[in-house]
Write an enzyme that holds these catalytic residues in place. Structure first.
Site, PDB file in Angstrom:
ATOM      1  N   HIS A 296      37.491  34.329  29.951  1.00 47.25           N
ATOM      2  CA  HIS A 296      37.849  35.655  30.457  1.00 47.25           C
ATOM      3  C   HIS A 296      37.280  36.727  29.540  1.00 47.25           C
ATOM      4  CE1 HIS A 296      40.044  38.470  32.916  1.00 47.25           C
ATOM      5  NE2 HIS A 296      40.501  39.055  31.826  1.00 47.25           N
TER       6      HIS A 296
ATOM      7  N   CYS B 128      35.985  38.470  36.376  1.00 47.51           N
ATOM      8  CA  CYS B 128      35.999  39.198  35.101  1.00 47.51           C
ATOM      9  C   CYS B 128      34.604  39.538  34.591  1.00 47.51           C
ATOM     10  CB  CYS B 128      36.803  38.435  34.050  1.00 47.51           C
ATOM     11  SG  CYS B 128      36.125  36.837  33.570  1.00 47.51           S
TER      12      CYS B 128
ATOM     13  N   ASP C  70      40.111  45.025  32.991  1.00 48.45           N
ATOM     14  CA  ASP C  70      39.524  43.740  33.339  1.00 48.45           C
ATOM     15  C   ASP C  70      39.797  43.415  34.795  1.00 48.45           C
ATOM     16  OD1 ASP C  70      42.297  43.361  32.806  1.00 48.45           O
ATOM     17  OD2 ASP C  70      41.980  41.243  32.454  1.00 48.45           O
TER      18      ASP C  70
END
Length: 155
Positions: free
Chosen positions: A118, A66, A130
């Protein structure tokens, strides 16, 4: 004595040059607000990577985690260097509310502000791009598998 002085001056100039030229690369080279044009560039880079694979710790150009993805997109599109991890990106961003989030802001997830694990790129209308276990995707921010910590502007 003259040779030593000359070597010393050359060393100082070399060190100063390295220090000054390295500052842009070692610090976050970012803007607080992303213009529409900047967002369009970042969005193009991000969309080009849709479908790329996810591997923890990967930073691109074809495999990402990420924060490797967000770092890659902003470096490639805008020459903006972000910190390496989601937590570090969160720590270095300026917090904004969901209603004040703009396209191009970062979206952070985790169990708390001190445990961000994240990050994605906000693309508007409650969605983000993402890199996660399904690869690089566009998805809803409010998904049952994410705990939203907040939004951040590049700072």
């Amino acid at each position: 004595m003259r040779k030593q002085l000359k070597k010393f001056v050359i060393s100082i100039v070399a060190c100063t040059t390295l220090l000054v030229s390295g500052l842009g690369m070692s610090n976050i080279n970012a803007k607080a607000d992303i213009s529409d044009q900047d967002f369009a560039q970042a969005y193009d880079v991000a969309q080009d990577k849709l479908g790329s694979s996810y591997v923890y710790g990967a930073v691109g150009p074809n495999v990402f985690d990420c924060s490797g993805f967000t770092s890659y997109v902003y470096k490639k599109a805008l020459n903006v260097q972000l910190p390496r991890t989601a937590q570090a990106q969160y720590n270095d961003s300026k917090r904004v509310s969901a209603k004040n989030a703009d396209k191009g802001d970062l979206v952070f997830f985790g169990s708390s502000r001190s445990n961000v694990y994240h990050v994605g790129i906000y693309v508007g209308n409650g969605k983000m791009i993402d890199a996660q276990n399904r690869g690089v995707v566009t998805e809803n921010i409010n998904a049952p598998w994410w705990n939203l910590v907040g939004y951040g502007k590049l700072a």
